[in-house]
Design a protein around this motif. Structure first.
Motif, PDB file in Angstrom:
ATOM      1  N   HIS A 132       0.840  -1.210   0.000  1.00  0.00           N
ATOM      2  CA  HIS A 132       0.000   0.000   0.000  1.00  0.00           C
ATOM      3  C   HIS A 132       0.870   1.254   0.000  1.00  0.00           C
ATOM      4  O   HIS A 132       0.618   2.199  -0.765  1.00  0.00           O
ATOM      5  CB  HIS A 132      -0.899   0.020   1.239  1.00  0.00           C
ATOM      6  CG  HIS A 132      -2.089  -0.873   1.176  1.00  0.00           C
ATOM      7  ND1 HIS A 132      -2.948  -0.902   0.094  1.00  0.00           N
ATOM      8  CD2 HIS A 132      -2.594  -1.767   2.077  1.00  0.00           C
ATOM      9  CE1 HIS A 132      -3.925  -1.775   0.333  1.00  0.00           C
ATOM     10  NE2 HIS A 132      -3.725  -2.311   1.517  1.00  0.00           N
ATOM     11  N   GLU A 133       1.877   1.289   0.867  1.00  0.00           N
ATOM     12  CA  GLU A 133       2.686   2.499   1.006  1.00  0.00           C
ATOM     13  C   GLU A 133       3.465   2.801  -0.268  1.00  0.00           C
ATOM     14  O   GLU A 133       3.499   3.963  -0.722  1.00  0.00           O
ATOM     15  CB  GLU A 133       3.642   2.352   2.188  1.00  0.00           C
ATOM     16  CG  GLU A 133       4.438   3.621   2.476  1.00  0.00           C
ATOM     17  CD  GLU A 133       5.286   3.481   3.727  1.00  0.00           C
ATOM     18  OE1 GLU A 133       4.715   3.617   4.826  1.00  0.00           O
ATOM     19  OE2 GLU A 133       6.495   3.233   3.602  1.00  0.00           O
ATOM     20  N   MET A 291      -8.599  11.983   8.003  1.00  0.00           N
ATOM     21  CA  MET A 291      -9.234  10.786   8.524  1.00  0.00           C
ATOM     22  C   MET A 291      -9.038   9.565   7.622  1.00  0.00           C
ATOM     23  O   MET A 291      -9.487   8.471   7.944  1.00  0.00           O
ATOM     24  CB  MET A 291     -10.735  11.037   8.711  1.00  0.00           C
ATOM     25  CG  MET A 291     -11.059  12.169   9.677  1.00  0.00           C
ATOM     26  SD  MET A 291     -12.794  12.659   9.599  1.00  0.00           S
ATOM     27  CE  MET A 291     -13.589  11.154  10.143  1.00  0.00           C
ATOM     28  N   MET A 292      -8.358   9.749   6.491  1.00  0.00           N
ATOM     29  CA  MET A 292      -8.202   8.645   5.547  1.00  0.00           C
ATOM     30  C   MET A 292      -7.053   7.728   5.944  1.00  0.00           C
ATOM     31  O   MET A 292      -5.955   8.180   6.244  1.00  0.00           O
ATOM     32  CB  MET A 292      -7.945   9.179   4.140  1.00  0.00           C
ATOM     33  CG  MET A 292      -9.153   9.784   3.478  1.00  0.00           C
ATOM     34  SD  MET A 292      -8.787  10.187   1.757  1.00  0.00           S
ATOM     35  CE  MET A 292      -8.714   8.544   1.029  1.00  0.00           C
ATOM     36  N   SER A 293      -7.314   6.444   5.909  1.00  0.00           N
ATOM     37  CA  SER A 293      -6.268   5.460   6.172  1.00  0.00           C
ATOM     38  C   SER A 293      -5.435   5.253   4.913  1.00  0.00           C
ATOM     39  O   SER A 293      -5.839   5.620   3.802  1.00  0.00           O
ATOM     40  CB  SER A 293      -6.895   4.131   6.595  1.00  0.00           C
ATOM     41  OG  SER A 293      -7.602   3.553   5.505  1.00  0.00           O
ATOM     42  N   LEU A 294      -4.276   4.637   5.071  1.00  0.00           N
ATOM     43  CA  LEU A 294      -3.421   4.348   3.918  1.00  0.00           C
ATOM     44  C   LEU A 294      -4.102   3.402   2.926  1.00  0.00           C
ATOM     45  O   LEU A 294      -4.095   3.670   1.715  1.00  0.00           O
ATOM     46  CB  LEU A 294      -2.090   3.764   4.398  1.00  0.00           C
ATOM     47  CG  LEU A 294      -1.087   3.436   3.295  1.00  0.00           C
ATOM     48  CD1 LEU A 294      -0.480   4.708   2.724  1.00  0.00           C
ATOM     49  CD2 LEU A 294       0.015   2.523   3.830  1.00  0.00           C
ATOM     50  N   PRO A 295      -4.715   2.286   3.362  1.00  0.00           N
ATOM     51  CA  PRO A 295      -5.382   1.415   2.386  1.00  0.00           C
ATOM     52  C   PRO A 295      -6.512   2.117   1.628  1.00  0.00           C
ATOM     53  O   PRO A 295      -6.687   1.881   0.425  1.00  0.00           O
ATOM     54  CB  PRO A 295      -5.929   0.265   3.249  1.00  0.00           C
ATOM     55  CG  PRO A 295      -5.009   0.220   4.430  1.00  0.00           C
ATOM     56  CD  PRO A 295      -4.682   1.661   4.704  1.00  0.00           C
ATOM     57  N   LEU A 296      -7.259   2.999   2.306  1.00  0.00           N
ATOM     58  CA  LEU A 296      -8.344   3.698   1.621  1.00  0.00           C
ATOM     59  C   LEU A 296      -7.788   4.692   0.605  1.00  0.00           C
ATOM     60  O   LEU A 296      -8.328   4.834  -0.495  1.00  0.00           O
ATOM     61  CB  LEU A 296      -9.237   4.409   2.642  1.00  0.00           C
ATOM     62  CG  LEU A 296     -10.506   5.057   2.083  1.00  0.00           C
ATOM     63  CD1 LEU A 296     -11.373   4.025   1.368  1.00  0.00           C
ATOM     64  CD2 LEU A 296     -11.302   5.727   3.210  1.00  0.00           C
ATOM     65  N   MET A 297      -6.704   5.383   0.958  1.00  0.00           N
ATOM     66  CA  MET A 297      -6.074   6.287  -0.004  1.00  0.00           C
ATOM     67  C   MET A 297      -5.570   5.509  -1.213  1.00  0.00           C
ATOM     68  O   MET A 297      -5.704   5.959  -2.359  1.00  0.00           O
ATOM     69  CB  MET A 297      -4.918   7.037   0.656  1.00  0.00           C
ATOM     70  CG  MET A 297      -4.186   7.979  -0.296  1.00  0.00           C
ATOM     71  SD  MET A 297      -5.219   9.309  -0.947  1.00  0.00           S
ATOM     72  CE  MET A 297      -5.241  10.405   0.472  1.00  0.00           C
ATOM     73  N   ASP A 298      -4.999   4.339  -0.979  1.00  0.00           N
ATOM     74  CA  ASP A 298      -4.537   3.508  -2.086  1.00  0.00           C
ATOM     75  C   ASP A 298      -5.707   3.150  -2.999  1.00  0.00           C
ATOM     76  O   ASP A 298      -5.586   3.180  -4.233  1.00  0.00           O
ATOM     77  CB  ASP A 298      -3.867   2.242  -1.537  1.00  0.00           C
ATOM     78  CG  ASP A 298      -3.053   1.504  -2.587  1.00  0.00           C
ATOM     79  OD1 ASP A 298      -2.783   2.080  -3.668  1.00  0.00           O
ATOM     80  OD2 ASP A 298      -2.669   0.344  -2.328  1.00  0.00           O
ATOM     81  N   ALA A 299      -6.845   2.820  -2.407  1.00  0.00           N
ATOM     82  CA  ALA A 299      -8.023   2.463  -3.208  1.00  0.00           C
ATOM     83  C   ALA A 299      -8.484   3.642  -4.061  1.00  0.00           C
ATOM     84  O   ALA A 299      -8.846   3.476  -5.230  1.00  0.00           O
ATOM     85  CB  ALA A 299      -9.154   1.990  -2.298  1.00  0.00           C
ATOM     86  N   VAL A 300      -8.474   4.854  -3.490  1.00  0.00           N
ATOM     87  CA  VAL A 300      -8.874   6.041  -4.256  1.00  0.00           C
ATOM     88  C   VAL A 300      -7.911   6.282  -5.407  1.00  0.00           C
ATOM     89  O   VAL A 300      -8.325   6.531  -6.556  1.00  0.00           O
ATOM     90  CB  VAL A 300      -8.926   7.279  -3.337  1.00  0.00           C
ATOM     91  CG1 VAL A 300      -9.073   8.559  -4.161  1.00  0.00           C
ATOM     92  CG2 VAL A 300     -10.077   7.168  -2.351  1.00  0.00           C
TER      93      VAL A 300
END
Length: 591
Positions: A132-133, A291-300
């Motif tokens: 993800h990172e 408030m966004m997590s790393l996995p959610l940012m990756d999904a976006v």
């Protein structure tokens, strides 16, 4: 199978003291035991490192820094239960971080093909979070380096929306490329600036611009809609044909949750939109991005069209996401090309520049403990014209009357079946705590407030009228997501939980809610993305590892009008001097 379990058991037993102390769960130990047995790993230090890496995302960390993990774990345990810290601090933590890391790096849990652990940048990752990172860093850098068309009629847009110089400059910076990062404290006009940015893009384009607006929670999305609508009214009443067209286009935008935008799949696993099926939007704006997590940012990022723009909006000074990662803070603090896409708004419009609460919040953000103490020591003028009062008290008794009055309003509206009034009253006052348990924790304060309700002769068991509930588990089918808050109201069909919408409250049967918790009081972490007229902040002790600048800043800036701090000035000064951090390599990769 029995033989396999017998071989795994000694490996799991090595972690038993850590499970007993509450640092690890039995599931953590079992996962590590299974992986270690398959890899042939028996080194207790390596087993502990993997178990802590499994634990890390639950505590918000993307990776594990073996040099600082002990202090982080103790702070996180204190957040859950202050009494649990003593057992954890006397465990046999490895005392040689370099040797510990060397052992992990040499382990087949890292070196074998497809191994579950990755060591990179001196940090230990679960492979999934490392992926993800790396993915997020690469995509953000790509967006930051991409050029894009600029703004149209910006001078006129700035005039209609009454932008100050800082807001106008922020629009120019955010439209200069495919990535825009807009940060600023509460009331600095971030959403008004976003409206200006979108209007400028619409004015510059010769075709329709496909725009998506989203936020991590339904409540944040609803607040974004209200702010955008206020700007729409200025455009539609401007007397300018093109601006009226732009206003009409903005009025059609309906912010949604990020999960809904991405099309969360049944069961909450995976999203409909991704690399193979991108979003059909030219511009995607994410509000409350802290408030966004790393996995959610990756999904976006994976769901963006190749030439789409991404605009991240939020307050980088707040606490990071409850889930893993501190994406907005890492992006806003990065160097290189990413730094050129970041704009910060500094002038607050919520609080007058001379107000005590505004000056106090700025002193916290700037790390100026002496100025914050000076503001606390100022005499309180209850007749301040700006209506903003900051109080510091040393006992809960001094705020009991405020809490009693507010809770009574909610309970009586809920008993009368007036869902609209009950929902509206939810945001008048909220108790915010650093701890979950203990006398300064959420559990204690929830029980204390329910005792006050019982003293009024009202029911406080089960789904009683006036019970405020926070959703703790995403439910896409009912459009409810983690962090949404509703209130139990009496209806002819039995108790229902009322949630705010753009129109009348939506009523959901309690049996349809899979995960909820009572939030007369809530943790400061969970308060992110919310605003209340009056917040009562229960401070931890001065020597608490939870007393940090980000925690105090987040708590104070949840207030629209009034803050009451329960605690002492020593805690305030200690918190301002201590910063919190999430273990991640994202900022380094971005720079």
């Amino acid at each position: 199978m029995t033989a396999y379990l017998d071989r795994r058991r000694p490996l799991v037993d090595q972690l038993a003291p850590w499970v007993s102390a509450g640092v690890l769960t039995e599931s953590d130990a079992m996962v590590v035991g299974s992986c270690a047995e398959l890899a042939g790993e028996t080194d207790a230090r390596v087993l502990l490192a993997m178990a802590l890496a499994v634990r890390a995302p639950r505590s918000g960390h993307v990776a594990l820094d073996l040099a600082s993990v002990r202090e982080q774990v103790l702070a996180e345990m204190e957040h859950l239960d202050p009494d649990a810290v003593s057992a954890a601090q006397f465990l046999e933590w490895p005392d040689d971080p370099d040797g510990w890391l060397a052992a992990v790096m040499a382990s087949p849990l890292v070196t074998a093909p497809g191994a579950p652990l990755v060591v990179d940048l001196g940090l230990t990752y679960l492979r999934r979070f490392h992926d993800h990172e790396v993915s997020v860093a690469a995509r953000i850098r790509e967006l930051a380096s991409g050029s894009a068309s600029g703004a149209g009629r910006l001078d006129d847009v700035a005039r209609v929306l009454e932008l100050d110089d800082g807001q106008r400059a922020a629009v120019e910076r955010c439209v200069s490329g495919r990535l825009g990062v807009l940060t600023g404290g509460p009331g600095t006009g971030k959403t008004r600036t976003v409206a200006a940015l979108l209007a400028a893009l619409l004015a510059a384009s010769q075709r329709d611009v496909r725009i998506a607006l989203a936020a991590p929670t339904g409540k944040a999305a609803a607040r974004m809609a209200e702010s955008i609508d206020a700007s729409v009214a200025l455009f539609t009443s401007s007397g300018d044909d093109e601006f009226e067209r732009i206003g009409a286009a903005l009025a059609e935008l309906r912010p949604s949750t990020i999960h809904r935008l991405l099309g969360v799949q049944g069961g909450g696993v995976g999203f409909r939109h991704g690399h193979d099926r991108p979003l059909a939007h030219d511009v995607v704006v994410i509000d409350e991005a802290s408030m966004m997590s790393l996995p959610l940012m990756d999904a976006v990022l994976r769901a963006l069209e190749p030439q789409a723009r991404l605009i991240l909006v939020g307050d980088a000074g707040q606490l990071a996401s409850v889930d893993a990662g501190s994406v907005l803070g890492d992006v806003a603090g990065a160097g290189g090309a990413v730094a050129d896409r970041v704009a910060e708004l500094r002038e607050s419009r919520r609080f007058p520049s001379t107000s005590r609460i505004g000056r106090f919040a700025e002193a916290i953000r700037a790390g100026d403990g002496s100025q914050a103490r000076h503001i606390l020591d100022e005499p309180v003028d209850g007749a301040q014209s700006d209506g903003v009062v900051l109080r510091r008290v040393d006992t809960a008794r001094l705020v009991a009357s405020d809490i009693d009055a507010q809770v009574a309003v909610i309970v009586e509206a809920a008993r009368d079946g007036d869902a609209a009034s009950a929902v509206a009253a939810l945001d008048a006052l909220r108790v915010l705590c650093a701890h979950r348990r203990g006398r300064a924790g959420v559990s204690f304060w929830n029980r204390a407030i329910e005792s006050r309700i019982a003293a009024l002769g009202r029911v406080t068991s089960g789904m009683y009228p006036g019970r405020p509930l926070m959703v703790t588990k995403n439910d896409p089918a009912r459009r409810l997501f983690n962090g949404d808050v509703g209130v139990v109201v009496r209806t002819d069909d039995g108790p229902r939980v009322a949630f705010a919408t753009d129109s009348s409250p939506r009523l959901i049967a309690p049996s349809h809610l899979e995960g909820t918790e009572t939030v007369h009081a809530m943790t400061i972490h969970k308060s992110q993305g919310s605003e209340f007229d009056h917040v009562v902040v229960v401070l931890p002790s001065a020597d608490s590892r939870l007393a940090t600048r980000e925690l105090l800043y987040t708590a104070v800036t949840r207030a629209r009008r009034q803050v009451t701090l329960i605690g002492d000035a020593a805690t305030v000064e200690a918190a301002i001097a201590r910063t919190s951090s999430r273990t991640s390599g994202l900022r380094q990769r971005l720079s």
